[in-house]
Design an enzyme around this catalytic site. Structure first.
Site, PDB file in Angstrom:
ATOM      1  N   HIS A   1      75.922  34.171  38.879  1.00 23.27           N
ATOM      2  CA  HIS A   1      75.015  33.371  39.710  1.00 23.27           C
ATOM      3  C   HIS A   1      75.332  31.878  39.558  1.00 23.27           C
ATOM      4  CE1 HIS A   1      72.874  36.948  40.678  1.00 23.27           C
ATOM      5  NE2 HIS A   1      72.289  37.094  39.502  1.00 23.27           N
TER       6      HIS A   1
ATOM      7  N   LEU B   1      72.390  17.648  58.951  1.00 27.38           N
ATOM      8  CA  LEU B   1      72.582  19.072  58.660  1.00 27.38           C
ATOM      9  C   LEU B   1      71.268  19.581  58.094  1.00 27.38           C
ATOM     10  CD1 LEU B   1      74.065  21.728  57.817  1.00 27.38           C
ATOM     11  CD2 LEU B   1      74.849  20.528  55.774  1.00 27.38           C
TER      12      LEU B   1
ATOM     13  N   ASP C   1      76.500  37.445  48.547  1.00 31.27           N
ATOM     14  CA  ASP C   1      76.446  38.648  47.703  1.00 31.27           C
ATOM     15  C   ASP C   1      77.705  38.786  46.850  1.00 31.27           C
ATOM     16  OD1 ASP C   1      75.364  40.949  46.671  1.00 31.27           O
ATOM     17  OD2 ASP C   1      75.835  42.199  48.404  1.00 31.27           O
TER      18      ASP C   1
END
Ligand code: IPE
Ligand code: IPE
Ligand code: MG
Length: 250
Positions: free
Chosen positions: A35, A129, A18
């Site tokens: 972004h 991962l 955020d």
């Protein structure tokens, strides 16, 4: 300087990424620039998780509620995802990183989802991962979906309502094959969970930092992990029980 204990790393870390908008605003840029810079932080945390050996990373990239944002911002986010998939694909394959989707495919622009789905297929066999991208995701929606899937099993005669245990229910969550959530990180200082991993948060440690997501890179990630390692996870027991390994109820 504090060093990470490799034997006490979280097995599953989730991040509410955020603060992109505020990062851009502070620089008099438009939100989309925030972004874009945030995508660099996504690259950084994936690379760090791989390097230090955290096996499961879940990243909240687009919530069910984010559809309410201005249309051009929503479109820009999906285009950014497409560019991210294209640019990261070679590195993900080379490093044997598995990518999965937590959320609802319905509603995501079809052309973007097609590229995402093929990356998911291509990386399905990898296990070094696992990066779970929470896209068009909502925690309540995930729980309702699991309830519907369980109900369907009952209707089909595969089990009975009395078979509903936590374990049976969890098999229908996106996290079915994922270890318990150990650590939730939220950037930009907001103290809320915003409909993220509601079931899985039951005993997760929560770390909130004022750092805005585009500024959250390896040093900030390591700091969060060090903070996690300084905590005592009691799971309802007392501190004395944990330290002396006295069995419960004795
Ligand atoms: C998080 O940054 C990214 C998404 C929700 C997609 P925000 O865009 O929410 O940034 P702020 O909260 O407005 O600063
Ligand atoms: C949560 O961030 C969703 C993602 C990070 C994808 P928001 O910025 O949408 O959260 P709220 O609405 O401020 O709680
Ligand atoms: Mg926000």
């Amino acid at each position: 300087m504090d060093r990470l204990d490799p034997n006490r790393l979280p097995r599953h870390v989730a991040i509410i990424m955020d603060g992109n908008g505020r990062w851009a605003q502070k620089r008099l840029l438009n939100r989309v620039a925030g972004h874009e810079e945030g995508a660099e932080s996504v690259r950084a945390v994936i690379e760090t998780a791989r390097r230090i050996g955290i096996p499961h990373l879940t990243l909240y990239a687009f919530s069910k509620e984010n559809w309410q944002r201005p249309k051009h911002e929503v479109q820009a986010l999906w285009q950014l995802l497409r560019r991210f998939i294209r640019s990261e694909r070679p590195k993900l394959l080379e490093n044997r990183i598995r990518v999965r989707h937590f959320g609802d495919p319905e509603g995501i622009p079809e052309d973007v989802y097609a590229e995402f789905a093929s990356l998911i297929r291509e990386t399905a066999g990898f296990d070094k991962l696992t990066v779970n991208l929470a896209l068009n995701y909502g925690g309540r929606q995930e729980i309702l979906r699991a309830a519907a899937l369980f109900a369907e099993d009952v209707r089909a005669g595969r089990c009975n309502p009395s078979d509903l245990t936590q374990e049976a229910f969890e098999k229908h969550l996106f996290t079915a094959d994922t270890p318990e959530l150990d650590l939730l990180i939220r950037t930009s200082g907001e103290c809320r969970v915003s409909n993220f991993l509601l079931w899985q948060l039951a005993y997760a440690e929560i770390y909130i930092t004022e750092t805005l997501w585009p500024d959250f890179r390896e040093p900030q990630f390591i700091e969060a992990l060090l903070d996690y390692q300084r905590r005592e996870r009691r799971f309802g027991k007392t501190s004395e029980q944990l330290r002396s390994s006295i069995p419960p109820n004795s």
